[in-house]
Design a protein around this motif. Structure first.
Motif, PDB file in Angstrom:
ATOM      1  N   GLY A  43      -7.463  13.275   2.219  1.00  0.00           N
ATOM      2  CA  GLY A  43      -6.292  12.603   2.784  1.00  0.00           C
ATOM      3  C   GLY A  43      -5.568  11.835   1.708  1.00  0.00           C
ATOM      4  O   GLY A  43      -6.131  10.922   1.099  1.00  0.00           O
ATOM      5  N   ILE A 101      -3.310   5.365   2.204  1.00  0.00           N
ATOM      6  CA  ILE A 101      -4.531   4.857   1.596  1.00  0.00           C
ATOM      7  C   ILE A 101      -5.016   5.766   0.452  1.00  0.00           C
ATOM      8  O   ILE A 101      -5.277   5.314  -0.656  1.00  0.00           O
ATOM      9  CB  ILE A 101      -5.643   4.705   2.674  1.00  0.00           C
ATOM     10  N   ILE A 126     -10.533  20.826   3.730  1.00  0.00           N
ATOM     11  CA  ILE A 126     -11.830  20.124   3.681  1.00  0.00           C
ATOM     12  C   ILE A 126     -12.936  21.100   3.268  1.00  0.00           C
ATOM     13  O   ILE A 126     -13.787  20.790   2.425  1.00  0.00           O
ATOM     14  CB  ILE A 126     -12.113  19.438   5.040  1.00  0.00           C
ATOM     15  N   ASP A 162      -4.774  17.098   1.183  1.00  0.00           N
ATOM     16  CA  ASP A 162      -4.172  16.636   2.428  1.00  0.00           C
ATOM     17  C   ASP A 162      -4.257  17.812   3.395  1.00  0.00           C
ATOM     18  O   ASP A 162      -5.008  18.768   3.160  1.00  0.00           O
ATOM     19  CB  ASP A 162      -2.742  16.104   2.211  1.00  0.00           C
ATOM     20  N   ARG A 163      -3.496  17.747   4.449  1.00  0.00           N
ATOM     21  CA  ARG A 163      -3.628  18.790   5.469  1.00  0.00           C
ATOM     22  C   ARG A 163      -3.234  20.177   4.944  1.00  0.00           C
ATOM     23  O   ARG A 163      -3.694  21.184   5.464  1.00  0.00           O
ATOM     24  CB  ARG A 163      -2.744  18.408   6.658  1.00  0.00           C
ATOM     25  N   VAL A 168     -12.895   4.356   5.637  1.00  0.00           N
ATOM     26  CA  VAL A 168     -12.266   3.048   5.848  1.00  0.00           C
ATOM     27  C   VAL A 168     -11.829   2.939   7.304  1.00  0.00           C
ATOM     28  O   VAL A 168     -10.808   2.348   7.618  1.00  0.00           O
ATOM     29  CB  VAL A 168     -11.075   2.821   4.881  1.00  0.00           C
TER      30      VAL A 168
HETATM   31  N1  LIG Z   1     -10.215  -0.636   7.128  1.00  0.00           N
HETATM   32  C1  LIG Z   1      -8.993  -0.972   6.757  1.00  0.00           C
HETATM   33  O1  LIG Z   1      -8.748  -2.105   6.343  1.00  0.00           O
HETATM   34  C2  LIG Z   1      -7.877   0.040   6.808  1.00  0.00           C
HETATM   35  C3  LIG Z   1      -6.557  -0.325   6.457  1.00  0.00           C
HETATM   36  C4  LIG Z   1      -5.567   0.659   6.473  1.00  0.00           C
HETATM   37  C5  LIG Z   1      -5.884   1.954   6.871  1.00  0.00           C
HETATM   38  N2  LIG Z   1      -7.154   2.259   7.236  1.00  0.00           N
HETATM   39  C6  LIG Z   1      -7.531   3.623   7.654  1.00  0.00           C
HETATM   40  O2  LIG Z   1      -7.266   4.542   6.613  1.00  0.00           O
HETATM   41  C7  LIG Z   1      -7.101   5.848   7.156  1.00  0.00           C
HETATM   42  C8  LIG Z   1      -5.939   6.538   6.484  1.00  0.00           C
HETATM   43  O3  LIG Z   1      -4.749   5.804   6.766  1.00  0.00           O
HETATM   44  P1  LIG Z   1      -3.352   6.238   6.117  1.00  0.00           P
HETATM   45  O4  LIG Z   1      -2.394   5.153   6.457  1.00  0.00           O
HETATM   46  O5  LIG Z   1      -3.573   6.639   4.698  1.00  0.00           O
HETATM   47  O6  LIG Z   1      -3.021   7.542   6.978  1.00  0.00           O
HETATM   48  P2  LIG Z   1      -1.843   8.609   6.709  1.00  0.00           P
HETATM   49  O7  LIG Z   1      -1.508   9.137   8.043  1.00  0.00           O
HETATM   50  O8  LIG Z   1      -0.794   8.016   5.839  1.00  0.00           O
HETATM   51  O9  LIG Z   1      -2.550   9.755   5.811  1.00  0.00           O
HETATM   52  C9  LIG Z   1      -3.494  10.641   6.321  1.00  0.00           C
HETATM   53  C10 LIG Z   1      -3.697  11.783   5.326  1.00  0.00           C
HETATM   54  O10 LIG Z   1      -4.704  12.665   5.868  1.00  0.00           O
HETATM   55  C11 LIG Z   1      -4.237  14.018   5.748  1.00  0.00           C
HETATM   56  N3  LIG Z   1      -4.859  14.822   6.798  1.00  0.00           N
HETATM   57  C12 LIG Z   1      -4.685  14.711   8.136  1.00  0.00           C
HETATM   58  N4  LIG Z   1      -5.426  15.648   8.772  1.00  0.00           N
HETATM   59  C13 LIG Z   1      -6.072  16.358   7.815  1.00  0.00           C
HETATM   60  C14 LIG Z   1      -6.958  17.461   7.827  1.00  0.00           C
HETATM   61  N5  LIG Z   1      -7.341  18.020   8.978  1.00  0.00           N
HETATM   62  N6  LIG Z   1      -7.420  17.935   6.645  1.00  0.00           N
HETATM   63  C15 LIG Z   1      -7.032  17.381   5.476  1.00  0.00           C
HETATM   64  N7  LIG Z   1      -6.198  16.332   5.386  1.00  0.00           N
HETATM   65  C16 LIG Z   1      -5.717  15.827   6.542  1.00  0.00           C
HETATM   66  C17 LIG Z   1      -2.737  13.925   5.871  1.00  0.00           C
HETATM   67  O11 LIG Z   1      -2.115  15.091   5.351  1.00  0.00           O
HETATM   68  C18 LIG Z   1      -2.462  12.649   5.068  1.00  0.00           C
HETATM   69  O12 LIG Z   1      -2.423  12.982   3.690  1.00  0.00           O
HETATM   70  C19 LIG Z   1      -6.936   5.650   8.651  1.00  0.00           C
HETATM   71  O13 LIG Z   1      -8.126   6.056   9.278  1.00  0.00           O
HETATM   72  C20 LIG Z   1      -6.736   4.146   8.811  1.00  0.00           C
HETATM   73  O14 LIG Z   1      -7.293   3.649  10.008  1.00  0.00           O
HETATM   74  C21 LIG Z   1      -8.152   1.328   7.198  1.00  0.00           C
END
Ligand SMILES: NC(=O)c1ccc[n+]([C@@H]2O[C@H](COP(=O)([O-])OP(=O)(O)OC[C@H]3O[C@@H](n4cnc5c(N)ncnc54)[C@H](O)[C@@H]3O)[C@@H](O)[C@H]2O)c1
Length: 342
Positions: A10, A14, A90, A35-36, A134
């Motif tokens: 992903g 993050i 993946i 990514d996806r 995360v």
């Molecule tokens: N714990 C914390 O403090 C905290 C803070 C912020 C975000 N997060 C978590 O971080 C995670 C990511 O957040 P984000 O804002 O980067 O999300 P985002 O939606 O910006 O990015 C998600 C990424 O995953 C990829 N993706 C989606 N499905 C996929 C698949 N089947 N195969 C491969 N890649 C795939 C997308 O293409 C994208 O690049 C979330 O789970 C969010 O809850 C945690």
């Protein structure tokens, strides 16, 4: 510690910042990212700057499920000269996982069994390294615990909830709790100002909206971008959350710090200002061995960004996981368990 070769699943808000952050640290070599729609692997080390430039603006608020912002098939990771378009990102990384010490899972979390199911695939492939997520929601931790046997069999050390909250703040609470023999409450209150990072973090904003009264994960998942914007407009850009289902509670309980019900998490997200709307604070109240009641307080500087507070700890916990893994310790660990504890 020896060099750590790691992958990022992903490259949204993050994952991209994790790659960037790693370039500021010695001994952490990103060797794979997906990514996806695309995957990049170079066991000698990815060119992070090129990858970041290629993925700039590829983030859709639905995590790339239906759309990426760049047009064309080669948007996102696939636009990098180091990458290939793929329908099985993946699986492609799992196929290369022999040369990967740790995998940071920065995938969307609105479908709660998604990250556990991704972990299953690594276990089935007998990956013997570290997986770090995360994730935010409490309910996912049980799903990971159900998999401890398969992680042990494969040799996987899974570090869960290793961002900011849960993550950094859970670890801080565990540390603050060491002064007390009895914990009354742990109060986590966070502030995030996201104006310049809003476009990059729309997936996270969508997940947060699921915590507002009248919304849940299903409704948040099915909302259009316009509907998300409307919610933000209705709140003048400032979303306030109370009693959030954040895994800090179960992660502190499983580390023996306090009962999950004694932990509360809330905060304010401002999507229209970079200034934090409130100071991020952890307050641990308890009684000392010699009978004093007190509150230990931990605060983040208002100038530290969400990206710094998620990705620094995620990489720090990743390294703690690698140390455990190299020591033959497998299973599921939360951030509080990787801190002092008695
Ligand atoms: N714990 C914390 O403090 C905290 C803070 C912020 C975000 N997060 C978590 O971080 C995670 C990511 O957040 P984000 O804002 O980067 O999300 P985002 O939606 O910006 O990015 C998600 C990424 O995953 C990829 N993706 C989606 N499905 C996929 C698949 N089947 N195969 C491969 N890649 C795939 C997308 O293409 C994208 O690049 C979330 O789970 C969010 O809850 C945690």
């Amino acid at each position: 510690m020896h060099e750590i070769k790691f992958a990022v699943l992903g490259t949204g808000g993050i994952g991209r910042r994790t790659l960037e952050y790693a370039t500021a640290k010695d001994g952490l070599t990103p060797v794979a990212a997906c990514d996806r729609h695309g995957v990049a692997v170079d066991h000698g080390g990815l060119d992070v700057n090129e990858l970041l430039a290629a993925t700039e603006g590829n983030i859709a608020s639905d995590g790339g499920v239906t759309a990426v912002k760049q047009s064309g098939e080669t948007s996102g990771v696939a636009a990098s000269s180091q990458a290939e378009p793929t329908e099985t990102p993946i699986a492609d990384i799992i196929a290369e996982s022999d040369g990967i010490d740790a995998v940071l899972i920065a995938l969307p979390n609105l479908e709660h069994d998604f990250i556990p199911r991704v972990a299953d695939r690594f276990a089935e492939a007998e990956y013997d390294g570290v997986l770090v997520d995360v994730l935010k929601r409490s309910r996912v931790i049980d799903m990971l615990d159900d998999r401890i046997d398969s992680f042990n069999d494969a040799g996987i050390t899974f570090v869960c909830g290793a961002g900011a909250t849960p993550g950094l703040l859970t670890g801080a609470a565990a540390l603050a709790a060491q002064s007390f023999v009895d914990i009354e409450s742990v109060e986590i209150w966070w502030g995030v100002g996201l104006k310049s990072g809003y476009e990059d973090n729309r997936g996270t904003v969508r997940e947060d909206i699921a915590h507002l009264d009248g919304y849940d994960t299903e409704t948040a998942r099915s909302m259009s971008d316009a509907e998300i914007e409307q919610v933000i407009d209705e709140h003048d850009g400032r979303l306030e959350f109370t009693d959030m289902e954040h895994a800090d509670d179960v992660l502190l309980e499983r580390a023996g710090i306090c009962d999950a019900e004694d932990v509360t998490v809330g905060g304010i997200l401002d999507a229209r200002s970079d200034e934090k709307p409130t100071t991020t604070t952890v307050r641990v109240t308890g009684t000392t061995f010699d009978g004093e009641r007190g509150t230990n307080t931990f605060q983040l500087d208002d100038n530290t960004s969400m990206e710094a507070n998620v990705n620094g700890p995620a990489l720090g916990y990743l390294q703690a996981g690698v140390r455990r893994n190299r020591n033959g310790e497998y299973g599921v660990f939360g951030p509080a368990e990787l801190m002092p504890g008695f």
